[in-house]
Design a protein around this motif. Structure first.
Motif, PDB file in Angstrom:
ATOM      1  N   GLU A 193       0.831  -1.208   0.000  1.00 54.39           N
ATOM      2  CA  GLU A 193       0.000   0.000   0.000  1.00 54.39           C
ATOM      3  C   GLU A 193       0.863   1.255   0.000  1.00 54.39           C
ATOM      4  N   PRO A 194       0.293   2.381  -0.512  1.00 50.10           N
ATOM      5  CA  PRO A 194       0.974   3.670  -0.324  1.00 50.10           C
ATOM      6  C   PRO A 194       1.012   3.989   1.171  1.00 50.10           C
ATOM      7  N   LYS A 195       2.033   4.687   1.604  1.00 50.72           N
ATOM      8  CA  LYS A 195       2.182   5.018   3.022  1.00 50.72           C
ATOM      9  C   LYS A 195       1.944   6.510   3.262  1.00 50.72           C
ATOM     10  N   THR A 196       1.246   6.831   4.330  1.00 48.94           N
ATOM     11  CA  THR A 196       1.072   8.236   4.709  1.00 48.94           C
ATOM     12  C   THR A 196       2.331   8.715   5.443  1.00 48.94           C
ATOM     13  N   VAL A 197       2.456  10.028   5.584  1.00 57.15           N
ATOM     14  CA  VAL A 197       3.593  10.582   6.340  1.00 57.15           C
ATOM     15  C   VAL A 197       3.571  10.038   7.770  1.00 57.15           C
ATOM     16  N   GLU A 198       2.365   9.888   8.347  1.00 59.59           N
ATOM     17  CA  GLU A 198       2.261   9.384   9.721  1.00 59.59           C
ATOM     18  C   GLU A 198       2.771   7.948   9.803  1.00 59.59           C
ATOM     19  N   GLN A 199       2.434   7.140   8.788  1.00 55.03           N
ATOM     20  CA  GLN A 199       2.929   5.752   8.784  1.00 55.03           C
ATOM     21  C   GLN A 199       4.448   5.712   8.671  1.00 55.03           C
ATOM     22  N   VAL A 200       5.002   6.569   7.799  1.00 50.56           N
ATOM     23  CA  VAL A 200       6.470   6.624   7.659  1.00 50.56           C
ATOM     24  C   VAL A 200       7.079   6.995   9.011  1.00 50.56           C
ATOM     25  N   ALA A 201       6.480   7.983   9.671  1.00 50.46           N
ATOM     26  CA  ALA A 201       7.010   8.426  10.970  1.00 50.46           C
ATOM     27  C   ALA A 201       6.977   7.283  11.985  1.00 50.46           C
ATOM     28  N   GLY A 202       5.906   6.508  11.959  1.00 49.85           N
ATOM     29  CA  GLY A 202       5.787   5.372  12.885  1.00 49.85           C
ATOM     30  C   GLY A 202       6.864   4.327  12.608  1.00 49.85           C
ATOM     31  N   LEU A 203       7.120   4.076  11.340  1.00 47.34           N
ATOM     32  CA  LEU A 203       8.118   3.070  10.967  1.00 47.34           C
ATOM     33  C   LEU A 203       9.525   3.562  11.287  1.00 47.34           C
ATOM     34  N   ALA A 204       9.781   4.858  11.030  1.00 53.08           N
ATOM     35  CA  ALA A 204      11.108   5.418  11.337  1.00 53.08           C
ATOM     36  C   ALA A 204      11.361   5.364  12.846  1.00 53.08           C
ATOM     37  N   ALA A 205      10.285   5.578  13.621  1.00 53.89           N
ATOM     38  CA  ALA A 205      10.438   5.589  15.087  1.00 53.89           C
ATOM     39  C   ALA A 205      10.574   4.177  15.649  1.00 53.89           C
ATOM     40  N   ALA A 206      10.249   3.165  14.850  1.00 55.55           N
ATOM     41  CA  ALA A 206      10.264   1.782  15.353  1.00 55.55           C
ATOM     42  C   ALA A 206      11.662   1.174  15.369  1.00 55.55           C
ATOM     43  N   THR A 207      12.656   1.899  14.863  1.00 55.57           N
ATOM     44  CA  THR A 207      14.019   1.340  14.811  1.00 55.57           C
ATOM     45  C   THR A 207      15.054   2.437  14.999  1.00 55.57           C
ATOM     46  N   ASN A 208      16.234   2.035  15.497  1.00 57.56           N
ATOM     47  CA  ASN A 208      17.344   2.987  15.569  1.00 57.56           C
ATOM     48  C   ASN A 208      18.128   3.028  14.264  1.00 57.56           C
ATOM     49  N   LEU A 209      17.832   2.099  13.358  1.00 56.98           N
ATOM     50  CA  LEU A 209      18.535   2.090  12.076  1.00 56.98           C
ATOM     51  C   LEU A 209      18.012   3.229  11.199  1.00 56.98           C
ATOM     52  N   PRO A 210      18.885   3.789  10.358  1.00 55.26           N
ATOM     53  CA  PRO A 210      18.391   4.772   9.388  1.00 55.26           C
ATOM     54  C   PRO A 210      17.365   4.120   8.464  1.00 55.26           C
ATOM     55  N   LEU A 211      16.260   4.808   8.214  1.00 55.58           N
ATOM     56  CA  LEU A 211      15.217   4.285   7.318  1.00 55.58           C
ATOM     57  C   LEU A 211      15.359   4.953   5.948  1.00 55.58           C
ATOM     58  N   ILE A 212      15.442   4.123   4.918  1.00 59.45           N
ATOM     59  CA  ILE A 212      15.608   4.613   3.542  1.00 59.45           C
ATOM     60  C   ILE A 212      14.304   4.348   2.783  1.00 59.45           C
ATOM     61  N   LEU A 213      13.801   5.349   2.076  1.00 59.20           N
ATOM     62  CA  LEU A 213      12.626   5.125   1.227  1.00 59.20           C
ATOM     63  C   LEU A 213      13.088   5.096  -0.221  1.00 59.20           C
ATOM     64  N   LYS A 214      12.859   3.960  -0.869  1.00 58.40           N
ATOM     65  CA  LYS A 214      13.313   3.771  -2.259  1.00 58.40           C
ATOM     66  C   LYS A 214      12.122   3.881  -3.195  1.00 58.40           C
ATOM     67  N   GLY A 215      12.314   4.676  -4.268  1.00 54.88           N
ATOM     68  CA  GLY A 215      11.219   4.834  -5.221  1.00 54.88           C
ATOM     69  C   GLY A 215      10.596   6.212  -5.148  1.00 54.88           C
ATOM     70  N   ILE A 216      11.440   7.219  -4.864  1.00 53.10           N
ATOM     71  CA  ILE A 216      10.969   8.612  -4.775  1.00 53.10           C
ATOM     72  C   ILE A 216      11.249   9.286  -6.122  1.00 53.10           C
ATOM     73  N   MET A 217      10.213   9.875  -6.721  1.00 45.19           N
ATOM     74  CA  MET A 217      10.348  10.453  -8.067  1.00 45.19           C
ATOM     75  C   MET A 217       9.841  11.891  -8.149  1.00 45.19           C
ATOM     76  N   THR A 218       9.368  12.444  -7.033  1.00 50.63           N
ATOM     77  CA  THR A 218       8.868  13.823  -7.051  1.00 50.63           C
ATOM     78  C   THR A 218       9.365  14.575  -5.821  1.00 50.63           C
ATOM     79  N   VAL A 219       9.392  15.898  -5.933  1.00 52.25           N
ATOM     80  CA  VAL A 219       9.764  16.742  -4.792  1.00 52.25           C
ATOM     81  C   VAL A 219       8.755  16.537  -3.657  1.00 52.25           C
ATOM     82  N   ALA A 220       7.469  16.399  -4.015  1.00 54.27           N
ATOM     83  CA  ALA A 220       6.431  16.236  -2.978  1.00 54.27           C
ATOM     84  C   ALA A 220       6.690  14.977  -2.141  1.00 54.27           C
ATOM     85  N   ASP A 221       7.005  13.855  -2.802  1.00 56.49           N
ATOM     86  CA  ASP A 221       7.286  12.628  -2.048  1.00 56.49           C
ATOM     87  C   ASP A 221       8.590  12.754  -1.252  1.00 56.49           C
TER      88      ASP A 221
END
Ligand SMILES: Cc1cc2nc3c(=O)[nH]c(=O)nc-3n(C[C@H](O)[C@H](O)[C@H](O)COP(=O)(O)O)c2cc1C
Length: 355
Positions: A193-221
């Motif tokens: 599924e597409p992820k909301t900013v809140e979901q990304v924030a939840g996933l980033a907060a779930a780990t101490n590892l750097p979180l990388i989002l792959k597949g970004i093609m626009t300034v908005a994303d």
């Protein structure tokens, strides 16, 4: 150790008959397969656009300077890299290579080959657990030198896989957010599924590892990734395998790097076939690049040694490209290295040059 890159590629050409022609330049024009397989989705335009977007940039030859030695090293996610060229996530040997290479062999070739070359590789995910298992086992075998890319599954499932990445010693963890409609996941009835900013924030907060989002093609994303607390993005259209008729990554990279490059680590992939291509991506704002199909071919034809060899050939080529554009280290590579093809026809007009 395979004798040479041509012999590795010749072996791959035989093994991949009917799947991939192993063309001299891997540009998506003659692919016998799309997705699944080695090509792009739909008409293949997104794959081809990656090559043409890179080709739209030329490099300025500069040979009257004092940059006689080239240093290609770079630090990324606390890892020292000999050069800024990484293995992309390539998985699904059973469907994409019709089983002519095992999933474990594929993952080990990418991860151990890249680690032996002093770099690191991403690994992939898919509808069957075998894919993630093979990637994590290879990362463990490489002493943690590899980054798993998790599909944009249900958040709880992603967190479970992040825990396994932590156990394997990975220095970072990624999600290929552009796989939100990936056909093989959908066909297998697996939620992506597409992820909301809140979901990304939840996933980033779930780990101490750097979180990388792959597949970004626009300034908005890219801005949404920053807002969600991601540590890095990969400007990528999944090698043209996610959505037909997207632009090439080298066309959108400058505006994305200009918008978020001082807030987040920007990586890029798509159509990188030579050291000059690497130089172009770095000049357009990437900290490092990922290479997919050429390494997949090297993995099929030469295993771990094949991937290592292909990466080293690209790095040697980058060193030459840097020497001939006046760059001593990666910090020297900037917009001044580049000339856009249209400037040849309209000298002095640079209104579209956004860097
Ligand atoms: C056969 C194949 C399988 C791939 N599997 C994955 C995957 O599991 N996860 C992922 O994030 N990207 C996957 N990709 C995309 C690559 O990581 C990368 O974005 C793309 O190949 C870069 O373009 P290039 O092949 O032109 O270098 C795959 C690509 C190919 C060709």
């Amino acid at each position: 150790m395979p004798a040479s890159l041509p012999s590795v590629r010749e072996r791959a050409r035989v093994l991949l008959q009917g799947i991939c022609h192993v063309c001299n330049v891997c540009d998506g024009r003659r692919c016998p397969t799309g997705v699944p397989g080695m090509g792009g989705t739909g008409t293949g335009a997104s794959f081809r656009n990656n090559l043409s977007a890179l080709a739209a940039w030329q490099v300025n030859l500069r040979v009257l300077h004092d940059r006689k030695d080239q240093d290609l090293s770079r630090k990324l996610f606390d890892q020292k890299l000999t050069f800024p060229i990484l293995g992309a996530a390539v998985a699904g040997a059973r469907v994409n290579f019709q089983g002519r290479l095992g999933e474990e062999e594929l993952a080990r070739a990418f991860v151990l080959g890249a680690a032996e070359a002093g770099s690191l590789s991403f690994t992939g995910d898919g509808p069957i657990p075998e894919l993630m298992d093979a990637g994590l086992a290879a990362i463990k075998a490489a002493g943690g030198r590899g980054i798993p890319v998790i599909k944009p599954r249900e958040d709880g499932e992603i967190v479970n896989l992040i825990r396994r990445a932590e156990d394997a010693g990975a220095p970072a963890v990624a999600i290929d957010v552009d796989a939100a409609g990936l056909v093989n996941m959908v066909r297998a009835g697996q939620l992506v599924e597409p992820k909301t900013v809140e979901q990304v924030a939840g996933l980033a907060a779930a780990t101490n590892l750097p979180l990388i989002l792959k597949g970004i093609m626009t300034v908005a994303d890219a801005e949404a990734a920053v807002a969600g607390g991601a540590a890095a993005i990969v400007v990528s259209n999944h090698g043209g395998r996610a959505l037909d008729h997207t632009p090439g990554t080298a066309a959108v990279l400058p505006e994305i790097a200009a918008a978020v490059g001082d807030k987040i680590t920007v990586l890029a992939d798509g159509g990188v076939r030579s050291g000059v291509d690497v130089l172009k991506m770095l000049a357009l704002g990437a900290r490092a690049v990922l290479v997919g199909r050429p390494l997949a071919i090297a993995a099929v034809g030469g295993g771990i040694a094949g991937v290592r060899h292909q990466l080293e050939v690209l790095a040697d080529d980058l060193a030459v490209a840097m020497r001939l554009t006046g760059c001593g280290d990666l910090g020297d590579i900037g917009p001044g290295v580049l000339r856009q093809v249209w400037q040849n026809n309209y000298p002095g007009r640079d209104k579209n040059f956004v860097l």
